[in-house]
Design a protein around this motif. Sequence first.
Motif: not given
Length: 331
Positions: A79, A83, A104, A167-170, A172-173, A176
């Motif tokens: 990511i 984002g 990143s 990486n939590d954002e990665l 979850q993205s 999604n």
Amino acid sequence: MDTGLIVGMVLLGLFGGYLITSVLLLKYPLILHKRKQLKFRCRHICHRGGAGERLENSMSAFKHACHIGTDMLEIDCHITKDGQVVVTHDNNLQRLTGCDVLVSETNYEDLPLLKPELRLDFDFGWVTRCSSDNEEDDLGQRRITLLREVFEQFPNTVVNIDIKVDNDELIQSVANLISEFNRESLTVWGNKSGVVTNKCYTANPNIPVLASIGTVVKWVILFYTGLLPFIPIREAAYEIVMPSVILKEGKTRFQLSTKQRALLKFIDWLLMSKQMIQHLSERGIQTYIWVLNEEDEFEKAFQLGATGVMTDFPTKLKQYLEPGHVLDNKT
């Protein structure tokens, strides 16, 4: 009767019962377990999109693989700073682009282009070159691809996603995007780390997950102790390297010592168990073996009962899978 003798007979009986039950469930696991049902079964899998024929993880590679008729694209995701989920194996882009930058820490629009030629990781003597002489096409092939673009371009192709970092954002993205494109039944994902794979499962339990390295080690231990047939399994795929491939000359950039070669042979013996692969298959768990680039390697994998082979050379694997194809032992 001597008490010790009685105890010995009881223990022998228990062990015999355990052994018989283990062997029975190894062959007929559905007595105890419900078969896992996946909506895909992939034999032809393109590693990084088919990195031996097109630049790895590029849109050009994915289009080429799907034109050939691959069953599955294996890709890697990171990511960006802004984002965006991008398809690339490395966070540091030095190897891929010649620029010492981190995905990143860089916005998507500022990511450098891939080099016009890249050396394979699993066949180190091979260099893949950009396939176009047209400058505009060349630049398009070298652009780092968004995961969204892969889903848009290939809505019906199964995609195997390696989440490269914790990486939590990665995570979850990616979850999604999979939901947005209604791809829960056409995607399998995970990481070599059990921590990351658990996060993937938590993010969306409806997306099949790969076995992490820790899970693979656990399964191997359970198999050789006879306990695997008794254990429930959450994962959908047993994705493993074939260690004997690394022993071939020119496959890696490293020179192996005698001890390292002996260790690899032992690990190959442990992992490449036909009985274990068949047991997992009976339970609906698919086995993908990587990274295989020669016909004799394809042959060994399918003889072991592997569901699919992951390769850098999709054309070669496609030809091998053609009906009536005869193995070339000179390969």
